[in-house]
Design a protein around this motif. Structure first.
Motif, short mmCIF file in Angstrom:
data_model
loop_
_atom_site.label_atom_id
_atom_site.label_comp_id
_atom_site.label_asym_id
_atom_site.label_seq_id
_atom_site.Cartn_x
_atom_site.Cartn_y
_atom_site.Cartn_z
N PRO A 10 0.81 -1.22 0.00
CA PRO A 10 0.00 0.00 0.00
C PRO A 10 0.85 1.28 0.00
O PRO A 10 0.47 2.27 -0.62
CB PRO A 10 -0.85 -0.09 1.26
N LEU A 11 1.99 1.24 0.67
CA LEU A 11 2.87 2.42 0.67
C LEU A 11 3.41 2.67 -0.72
O LEU A 11 3.41 3.79 -1.22
CB LEU A 11 4.02 2.23 1.67
N ARG A 12 3.87 1.63 -1.35
CA ARG A 12 4.40 1.75 -2.71
C ARG A 12 3.32 2.28 -3.66
O ARG A 12 3.60 3.15 -4.49
CB ARG A 12 4.90 0.39 -3.17
N ALA A 13 2.09 1.79 -3.53
CA ALA A 13 1.00 2.27 -4.38
C ALA A 13 0.75 3.76 -4.15
O ALA A 13 0.53 4.51 -5.10
CB ALA A 13 -0.26 1.46 -4.10
N SER A 14 0.82 4.18 -2.90
CA SER A 14 0.62 5.60 -2.58
C SER A 14 1.71 6.45 -3.21
O SER A 14 1.43 7.50 -3.82
CB SER A 14 0.64 5.83 -1.06
N LEU A 15 2.96 6.02 -3.06
CA LEU A 15 4.07 6.81 -3.58
C LEU A 15 4.11 6.80 -5.11
O LEU A 15 4.46 7.80 -5.73
CB LEU A 15 5.39 6.32 -2.98
N GLU A 16 3.75 5.67 -5.71
CA GLU A 16 3.71 5.63 -7.17
C GLU A 16 2.60 6.53 -7.71
O GLU A 16 2.77 7.17 -8.74
CB GLU A 16 3.55 4.19 -7.66
N ALA A 17 1.47 6.58 -7.01
CA ALA A 17 0.40 7.50 -7.42
C ALA A 17 0.86 8.95 -7.26
O ALA A 17 0.56 9.80 -8.10
CB ALA A 17 -0.85 7.22 -6.59
N LEU A 18 1.59 9.22 -6.18
CA LEU A 18 2.14 10.57 -5.98
C LEU A 18 3.09 10.93 -7.11
O LEU A 18 3.09 12.07 -7.59
CB LEU A 18 2.85 10.66 -4.63
N LEU A 19 3.88 9.97 -7.56
CA LEU A 19 4.79 10.21 -8.68
C LEU A 19 4.05 10.74 -9.91
O LEU A 19 4.57 11.60 -10.63
CB LEU A 19 5.51 8.92 -9.08
N GLN A 20 2.86 10.21 -10.14
CA GLN A 20 2.10 10.61 -11.32
C GLN A 20 1.64 12.06 -11.25
O GLN A 20 1.35 12.67 -12.27
CB GLN A 20 0.89 9.68 -11.49
N LEU A 21 1.57 12.60 -10.03
CA LEU A 21 1.09 13.98 -9.87
C LEU A 21 2.21 15.01 -9.81
O LEU A 21 1.95 16.20 -9.93
CB LEU A 21 0.26 14.08 -8.58
N LEU A 22 3.43 14.55 -9.61
CA LEU A 22 4.55 15.48 -9.44
C LEU A 22 4.96 16.10 -10.77
O LEU A 22 4.97 15.43 -11.80
CB LEU A 22 5.76 14.77 -8.84
N PRO A 23 5.33 17.38 -10.72
CA PRO A 23 5.88 17.99 -11.93
C PRO A 23 7.28 17.42 -12.21
O PRO A 23 7.91 16.87 -11.31
CB PRO A 23 5.96 19.49 -11.56
N GLN A 24 7.73 17.55 -13.42
CA GLN A 24 9.06 17.06 -13.78
C GLN A 24 10.10 17.87 -13.02
O GLN A 24 10.20 19.08 -13.19
CB GLN A 24 9.30 17.21 -15.29
N VAL B 152 13.06 16.12 -7.78
CA VAL B 152 12.33 15.40 -6.74
C VAL B 152 11.66 14.17 -7.33
O VAL B 152 11.67 13.10 -6.73
CB VAL B 152 11.28 16.32 -6.07
N LEU B 153 11.09 14.32 -8.50
CA LEU B 153 10.47 13.19 -9.19
C LEU B 153 11.49 12.09 -9.43
O LEU B 153 11.23 10.91 -9.16
CB LEU B 153 9.87 13.66 -10.51
N VAL B 154 12.66 12.47 -9.89
CA VAL B 154 13.72 11.49 -10.17
C VAL B 154 14.16 10.80 -8.87
O VAL B 154 14.34 9.58 -8.83
CB VAL B 154 14.92 12.18 -10.87
N ALA B 155 14.31 11.57 -7.80
CA ALA B 155 14.75 11.00 -6.52
C ALA B 155 13.72 10.02 -5.96
O ALA B 155 14.08 8.93 -5.49
CB ALA B 155 15.02 12.12 -5.50
N LEU B 156 12.46 10.37 -6.03
CA LEU B 156 11.42 9.47 -5.52
C LEU B 156 11.32 8.22 -6.37
O LEU B 156 11.20 7.11 -5.85
CB LEU B 156 10.07 10.20 -5.47
N ARG B 157 11.43 8.37 -7.67
CA ARG B 157 11.40 7.21 -8.57
C ARG B 157 12.59 6.28 -8.27
O ARG B 157 12.45 5.06 -8.23
CB ARG B 157 11.45 7.68 -10.02
N ARG B 158 13.75 6.86 -8.00
CA ARG B 158 14.94 6.06 -7.67
C ARG B 158 14.75 5.32 -6.35
O ARG B 158 15.11 4.16 -6.21
CB ARG B 158 16.16 6.97 -7.61
N ARG B 159 14.15 6.00 -5.36
CA ARG B 159 13.91 5.37 -4.07
C ARG B 159 12.96 4.18 -4.21
O ARG B 159 13.16 3.13 -3.62
CB ARG B 159 13.34 6.37 -3.07
N LEU B 160 11.93 4.34 -5.01
CA LEU B 160 10.99 3.24 -5.21
C LEU B 160 11.64 2.08 -5.95
O LEU B 160 11.35 0.92 -5.68
CB LEU B 160 9.75 3.73 -5.96
#
Length: 142
Positions: A87-101, A104-112
């Motif tokens: 569920p955490l991963r799903a939340s963060l992946e959904a957040l990724l879809q809302l972030l502007p380029q 931060v987007l790259v860092a969160l994607r790397r963390r996931l």
């Protein structure tokens, strides 16, 4: 009960409510909240309210930046907990879809990507088998 007392007034600010959900471990609620934010962005876009969308996107970007701070260390560690990771991963992946380029987007994607499902499956398998990693051994003990 305490969470609900905090959550209700924080819902006025979607990014703050999402942060509260993440810090408190309410990852399924966080996922549903991100879905609501997505819907809200669609409605605002259809109504021509671009300024509200820009502010919300900026707030979500700030939240994503905060994910790398010590306050959210517990949230990051939960990415390695098989019971909470989905569920955490799903939340963060959904957040990724809302972030502007942004970076931060790259860092969160790397963390996931670091907390990959393969790694989580290995942790779960070893936990179920009763195999422990000795302190200080790090990942080499795996």
């Amino acid at each position: 009960a305490f969470f609900l007392r905090l959550y209700r007034p924080w819902c006025v600010h979607p990014a703050a409510a999402l942060a509260l959900c993440l810090v408190s471990g309410e990852f399924s609620l966080a996922r549903r909240l991100v879905e609501q934010v997505t819907q809200m962005l669609r409605v605002r876009t259809d109504a021509g309210l671009a300024a509200g969308n820009a502010l919300l996107a900026q707030n979500l970007d700030q939240l994503a930046r905060l994910l790398d701070t010590p306050v959210f260390a517990g949230v990051r560690l939960r990415l390695l907990d098989p019971s909470a990771a989905a569920p955490l991963r799903a939340s963060l992946e959904a957040l990724l879809q809302l972030l502007p380029q942004s970076e931060v987007l790259v860092a969160l994607r790397r963390r996931l990507a670091t907390a990959s499902p393969t790694l989580l499956a290995e942790i779960e398998r070893r936990t179920a088998a009763g195999t422990a990693v000795s302190p200080g051994a790090g990942w080499a003990g795996w």
